[in-house]
Design an enzyme around this catalytic site. Structure first.
Site: not given
Ligand code: BDR
Ligand code: CA
Length: 314
Positions: A243
């Site tokens: 992400h």
């Molecule tokens: C986001 O939530 C976190 O778990 C990850 O680091 C990312 O920023 C994804 O939904």
């Protein structure tokens, strides 16, 4: 090459946050002024520690790292150890950091940097809940107009939620903070799940990191290996979404991403939709566009960039 772009990374590491930070530190186009930690994936004490573990891994113990808000503006903190493990950085054993946290609060650092640097020169890169950024905007409204741009990971629309059926984690944890940021008027680029679920790890990509032969490559391979199991079980997907590195990849190669400049509102009261990013993708309202919402990415190009940059580290 021209002058490097000044950024502040606001983060809740998290393995994917870690990869994003390494990507930024490996990239001469970016001048990372500091790293501000926020509570999110794990409590603040751990995110502030993990940020230092990551900077030491990149041999950047000179990086100012500040601890910020330990809870959302007016809700109880929700964490995600079920994804990231107990430490938030499970997957590889790394040394306890020796570098200290910088003195002062992350919010004061954000305010001071935005006041001291010329207006329009600092880009904020939030990779976690938006509590630190919103607090800074509330406390010092004069800084809002001085932010060049916010490029963040958060939200979801056609891809729907990952923490509730409607909401993505970063927005869900602190929807009131997200509302403040999305309504601030600062130019925004949003990397939602619609994009990040298209940059999945594969065996070949993970081995690509490991085969770099450096410590950073081994760490990225081990983190993504760990992080994969959750999404593979949940979605039946081939690997894990990286992400947060999408934010930094966008700063380096914006042409990898496509989307639309649209209105995005944050749901702060919905019974079933709290934290949803309501995206006017089809422009069916007359609400003003406030963000570039990305929905597609060149995944091959993304991994090529990421692998090459991680290879530049020790
Ligand atoms: C986001 O939530 C976190 O778990 C990850 O680091 C990312 O920023 C994804 O939904
Ligand atoms: Ca994150």
């Amino acid at each position: 090459m021209g002058q490097s772009r000044k950024i502040i990374i606001d983060t809740d590491p998290g393995q994917d946050d870690a990869v994003a930070i390494l990507l930024a530190l490996a990239s001469p186009e970016l001048d990372v002024l500091g790293v501000t930690a926020v509570a999110g994936n794990v409590p603040l004490e751990l995110t502030a520690k993990n940020a230092r573990v990551i900077c030491e891994l990149a041999r950047r113990d000179d990086m100012p790292i500040f601890a910020g808000c330990d809870a959302p503006l007016n809700r109880k903190l929700v964490t995600a150890e079920y994804v990231h493990g107990k430490t938030g950085l499970d997957g590889i054993e790394l040394p306890t950091p020796e570098m200290p946290l910088a003195d002062g609060h992350a919010v004061d650092f954000l305010i001071a940097q935005l006041r001291e640097n010329a207006a329009g020169t600092i880009t904020l890169c939030p990779l976690g809940p938006l509590t630190n950024i919103a607090t800074a905007f509330q406390r010092a409204p004069d800084i809002i107009g001085r932010v060049a741009e916010i490029v963040l990971m958060g939200g979801a629309y056609f891809e729907v939620g990952n923490v509730t059926p409607a909401a993505e984690f970063n927005i869900y944890v602190d929807p009131e903070a997200a509302e403040i940021v999305f309504r601030s008027g600062v130019p925004m680029v949003v990397m939602p799940l619609d994009v990040t679920h298209k940059v999945l790890t594969t065996r070949a990509r993970v081995e690509g990191f490991r085969n770099l032969g450096n410590q950073a490559g081994r760490a990225v391979a081990s983190w993504t290996n760990f992080f994969e199991r959750f999404d593979m079980a949940k979605y039946g997907s081939q690997g894990a979404p990286l992400h947060d590195p999408c934010v930094i990849a966008y700063l380096l190669q914006p042409e990898l991403f496509t989307g639309r400049h649209v209105n995005i509102e944050i749901e702060t009261t919905g019974t079933f939709t709290l934290g949803m990013t309501v995206v006017d993708w089809w422009r069916v309202t007359d609400r003003d566009a406030n963000a570039m919402f990305m929905n597609d990415v060149d995944a091959e190009g993304f991994y090529k960039l990421l692998t090459e940059r991680i290879g530049r580290l020790q």
